[in-house]
Design an enzyme around this catalytic site. Sequence first.
Site, PDB file in Angstrom:
ATOM      1  NE  ARG A   1      -3.587   0.121   2.541  1.00  0.00           N
ATOM      2  CZ  ARG A   1      -4.457  -0.121   3.520  1.00  0.00           C
ATOM      3  NH1 ARG A   1      -4.490   0.655   4.577  1.00  0.00           N
ATOM      4  NH2 ARG A   1      -5.278  -1.148   3.436  1.00  0.00           N
TER       5      ARG A   1
ATOM      6  CE  LYS B   1      -9.458 -18.883   4.641  1.00  0.00           C
ATOM      7  NZ  LYS B   1      -8.769 -19.888   5.479  1.00  0.00           N
TER       8      LYS B   1
ATOM      9  N   GLY C   1      -9.820 -23.054   3.424  1.00  0.00           N
ATOM     10  CA  GLY C   1      -9.116 -24.147   4.072  1.00  0.00           C
ATOM     11  C   GLY C   1      -8.095 -23.663   5.078  1.00  0.00           C
TER      12      GLY C   1
ATOM     13  CE  LYS D   1     -11.117 -19.207   9.007  1.00  0.00           C
ATOM     14  NZ  LYS D   1      -9.897 -18.694   9.656  1.00  0.00           N
TER      15      LYS D   1
ATOM     16  CG  ASP E   1     -10.131 -22.358   7.592  1.00  0.00           C
ATOM     17  OD1 ASP E   1      -9.073 -22.282   8.250  1.00  0.00           O
ATOM     18  OD2 ASP E   1     -10.485 -21.486   6.780  1.00  0.00           O
TER      19      ASP E   1
ATOM     20  CG  ASN F   1     -10.071 -14.455  12.809  1.00  0.00           C
ATOM     21  OD1 ASN F   1     -10.602 -13.350  12.744  1.00  0.00           O
ATOM     22  ND2 ASN F   1      -9.576 -15.065  11.752  1.00  0.00           N
TER      23      ASN F   1
ATOM     24  CD  GLU G   1     -10.503 -11.694   6.399  1.00  0.00           C
ATOM     25  OE1 GLU G   1     -10.910 -11.180   5.336  1.00  0.00           O
ATOM     26  OE2 GLU G   1     -10.055 -12.847   6.479  1.00  0.00           O
TER      27      GLU G   1
END
Length: 576
Positions: A278, A352, A380, A434, A485, A497, A522
């Site tokens: 970026r 995801k 996955g 997940k 996953d 996460n 996420e």
Amino acid sequence: MPRRPDPTPSAPLREPARKANRTSTRDLEGHHERTRRRGVNRPLLLLAHLLLRPPILLLFRLGRTGREHIPARGAVLLAANHRSFLDPWLIACCARRPIYFMAKRELFDRRLVGRMLNALGAFPVCRGESDETAMETARLLLERGEAVVVFPEGRRIRRGSLRRPRRGVGRLALETGAPVVPIAVLGSERARRGWVVRPVKIRVRCGRPLTFPRIQRPSSRLAAELGERVWPCVELQWEWLGGLPPLRTAAVVGAGAMGTAFAVLLARAGLDVQLGCRRADQAARLREDGANAAYLPNVELPEGVRVATTAEIEYGGIDLLVLAVPSREVPEVVARIGARVGGRSAVLVLAKGLVAPLGARPTSYVQARVAARAVAYLGGPAHAAEAVAHGAAVVLASADDDLRPQLAEILARAGLDVEQTDDVVGAELGGCAKNAATLAASVAAAVSNNGAGAAAGRVFAEAYELAIEAGARPETLVGLAGVGDLVGTALAAGSRNRRAGELLAEGLPADQVPGVLGCAAESLDAVPLLVDALERAGIECPTTRGLAALVAGETTAERWIEELGSGAADRQRSVA
């Protein structure tokens, strides 16, 4: 009670099977012997040309380019791609001489058909194994000055771009010194649907002959290297005809852990890769260090990876665009570079989660706004550092039948174990589920492992209902893209996460979690959007709704865990 039949046949019953196998082998050897000694049956071949050539030329409007490159006499190897059983006959229409070709041994099971094919120049080959008898027949034919067609891919490839060649063509060229004519056939895979032959346009293009020195006993490595030199010439004819080109160049947008890891993997597979950062200072630091110490330490960037800013990349000329950014950044990235992506490029999405504000799936969001030829999703349990060091089992999902095998081959060369599916909905919502379930489990684990299991199970079950309602297949959700996953993420100590849930359990507000992690989690973005999608679908989601309240700061981790344990979120649920 009736006696069960003995599953093992007696000796007298097994003997005919062995005899049949010996007879079959003897018949195959007979076909090879006839090809070596007698060659084609010229009167029958002439009759076949008179009867079949005009219909082939007219029915398929056969376009033949470069016929002059096939010599009228002398040994020659005709190396072609293979899309249909028609290919040898199409190539024969380009040659002004008899040709010989290998055909799968199953075609010779019927004696009359086998003899007819053998008389027209076909000889049997056992696919999937090293058939020295077929190779010897081809070698003897070439030494006799005949024209032999070989299909270096080893089998019919009906969709997508061309596959990697095997070394047989290189071995024959070196052992005999015969020139190799690269040939591409385009459109023959559309000429047949079942037993119905359809009138479609087919084109054949022949390139200039390639010559190599003769070597008596070439090594396997040398034969493979020569095959790799011949195959680009076949690919060149293929692309001249308008065939789908192979993936040679890639741009990975997002220089986080997964983006950097994926750039390394693609370079390992032989692609020319640009890694898009970026900021200019980040790009300069990666170029200077030769690694991404902030996100993927101890992994050097190979020579095949060039670091640039996202603004510097020329997207119109790349074959594969990889969006390795969190789902919350997908709209910004697509708005910035989407119009610059060429129509022959493919897009692979690694996000995801769901895309704000409407909770769209990332691939559907990208497909609606980018003029790419196809879009795919990778799911996955593939944690960045482990994927680079040890490989990973992944799920490649795309509705495009051409892109799936093309990408799967690249990922397999990179060292990944690839499972392919066209269930994009199931793979994407499985990844979203997940993330939400991992967040729930890591928050509840602050109290007990039992609570963690209950939280993850209930959140995943609610998301499962949404996915099934949206058209996902159950086997996708309970496979690598969903449950697999989930287990991998929940067990990974370095999972963003999982760590986000642990920080929420400690009382840290959700908006401060990315600052502590140094990157986005996420699941924090996915959970509120997941609740909105569940409510729009009319699916009860007390556990996920309570988790969303925790993310929004409307409740505490202790209160949510207490409600979870009290049974307020428990109910009978059918997930069949």
